[in-house]
Design a protein around this motif. Sequence first.
Motif, short mmCIF file in Angstrom:
data_model
loop_
_atom_site.label_atom_id
_atom_site.label_comp_id
_atom_site.label_asym_id
_atom_site.label_seq_id
_atom_site.Cartn_x
_atom_site.Cartn_y
_atom_site.Cartn_z
N LYS A 126 4.58 3.37 31.45
CA LYS A 126 5.37 2.22 31.50
C LYS A 126 5.58 1.58 32.79
CE LYS A 126 9.48 0.47 29.28
NZ LYS A 126 10.56 1.06 28.19
N PHE A 127 5.72 2.61 33.95
CA PHE A 127 5.92 2.11 35.15
C PHE A 127 4.63 1.45 35.80
CE2 PHE A 127 4.76 3.30 39.76
CZ PHE A 127 5.74 2.51 40.54
N LEU A 128 3.48 2.18 35.29
CA LEU A 128 2.16 1.42 35.94
C LEU A 128 2.02 0.01 35.13
CD1 LEU A 128 -0.09 4.30 36.23
CD2 LEU A 128 1.03 3.15 38.01
N ALA A 129 2.41 -0.12 34.04
CA ALA A 129 2.31 -1.38 33.18
C ALA A 129 3.35 -2.35 33.77
CB ALA A 129 2.64 -1.30 31.57
N ILE A 130 4.48 -1.96 34.20
CA ILE A 130 5.38 -3.00 34.62
C ILE A 130 4.71 -3.61 35.93
CG2 ILE A 130 7.73 -3.52 35.67
CD1 ILE A 130 8.64 -1.55 33.27
N VAL A 131 4.12 -2.55 36.91
CA VAL A 131 3.70 -2.89 38.06
C VAL A 131 2.40 -3.83 37.79
CG1 VAL A 131 2.22 -2.15 40.23
CG2 VAL A 131 4.50 -0.83 39.55
N GLY A 132 1.58 -3.48 36.81
CA GLY A 132 0.41 -4.51 36.44
C GLY A 132 0.97 -5.68 36.08
N PHE A 133 2.14 -5.79 35.16
CA PHE A 133 2.69 -7.11 35.14
C PHE A 133 2.84 -8.13 36.12
CE2 PHE A 133 3.88 -5.41 30.52
CZ PHE A 133 2.75 -5.89 29.81
N VAL A 134 3.75 -7.53 37.27
CA VAL A 134 4.09 -7.89 38.26
C VAL A 134 2.94 -8.58 39.17
CG1 VAL A 134 5.25 -7.82 40.57
CG2 VAL A 134 6.26 -6.99 38.45
N MET A 135 1.84 -7.78 39.06
CA MET A 135 0.85 -8.13 40.07
C MET A 135 -0.01 -9.17 39.47
SD MET A 135 0.97 -6.19 42.81
CE MET A 135 -0.64 -6.75 43.34
N ALA A 136 -0.36 -9.17 38.06
CA ALA A 136 -1.01 -10.14 37.30
C ALA A 136 -0.18 -11.54 37.69
CB ALA A 136 -1.21 -9.85 35.92
N ALA A 137 1.18 -11.46 37.53
CA ALA A 137 1.96 -12.60 37.74
C ALA A 137 1.63 -13.16 39.24
CB ALA A 137 3.47 -12.34 37.31
N LEU A 138 1.58 -12.24 39.80
CA LEU A 138 1.46 -12.62 41.59
C LEU A 138 0.13 -13.34 41.70
CD1 LEU A 138 3.21 -9.62 43.62
CD2 LEU A 138 4.14 -12.19 43.26
N ILE A 139 -0.95 -12.70 41.15
CA ILE A 139 -2.32 -13.27 41.36
C ILE A 139 -2.51 -14.61 40.68
CG2 ILE A 139 -4.63 -12.56 40.50
CD1 ILE A 139 -4.16 -9.79 40.79
N ILE A 140 -1.80 -14.93 39.35
CA ILE A 140 -1.64 -16.09 38.88
C ILE A 140 -1.10 -17.14 39.58
CG2 ILE A 140 -1.05 -17.29 36.83
CD1 ILE A 140 -1.68 -14.65 35.22
N LEU A 141 0.17 -16.61 40.30
CA LEU A 141 0.87 -17.68 41.04
C LEU A 141 -0.01 -18.03 42.27
CD1 LEU A 141 4.53 -16.37 40.55
CD2 LEU A 141 3.63 -18.58 39.97
N GLY A 177 -6.12 -12.80 37.16
CA GLY A 177 -4.61 -12.33 36.92
C GLY A 177 -4.47 -12.26 35.40
N LEU A 178 -5.40 -13.04 34.70
CA LEU A 178 -5.27 -12.86 33.39
C LEU A 178 -6.03 -11.64 32.63
CD1 LEU A 178 -5.78 -16.73 32.17
CD2 LEU A 178 -3.58 -15.23 31.93
N LEU A 179 -7.07 -11.32 33.52
CA LEU A 179 -7.51 -10.35 32.95
C LEU A 179 -6.92 -9.02 33.38
CD1 LEU A 179 -11.44 -10.64 34.39
CD2 LEU A 179 -10.67 -10.30 31.85
N TYR A 180 -6.20 -9.05 34.50
CA TYR A 180 -5.17 -8.05 34.77
C TYR A 180 -4.17 -7.69 33.87
CZ TYR A 180 -3.71 -4.48 38.25
OH TYR A 180 -3.35 -3.37 38.90
N TYR A 181 -3.77 -9.02 32.99
CA TYR A 181 -2.75 -8.79 32.14
C TYR A 181 -2.99 -7.70 31.01
CZ TYR A 181 -0.01 -9.90 28.07
OH TYR A 181 1.05 -10.06 27.12
#
Length: 159
Positions: A37-52, A86-90
């Motif tokens: 869960k921790f790594l998934a949340i970090v993954g969501f944040v990183m995906a959002a940052l990459i997309i932004l 970013g979408l791939l990382y999601y």
Amino acid sequence: MEENNHVTSIANVPPEPSLVISNEIRLFLSEISKWSKFLAIVGFVMAALIILIGIAFMLFGSAFTVQLPTPVAFTGMIGVIYVAMGLLYYFPAKYSYDFSTYVRQALAIQNQEALVYAFAKLKSFYKFWGILTIIVLGIYAVAIVFGLLGTVIGAMWFA
């Protein structure tokens, strides 16, 4: 009339193998679900940052490159690549989050279907990364071949 001799009685069918989940395995799964869960949340944040960052490149890329001594072309394309990354990382983050959620649910209420679904998501996580790794290795192989061909042709051309 024909006789059906191929039917086996229910008594001869071996029982489905059972898997025992001990308390030690429960503790391991519980800890795995927390880290997942921790790594998934970090993954969501990183995906959002990459997309932004990709969107920023698409919208403001030309304004940034004007101030450089040698302007970089195709900043919009770089933005599109970032959004795609970013979408791939999601997706692996989503699979990891689902795994974590359903493992916790399975452990809390002793739900076999939730545990099966959790491991199906874990399989999807590894399958996604495996396919992506194969694609990247293929791109590397093609790049190496073209690099070697370019070197050989360049050496023959300037020799």
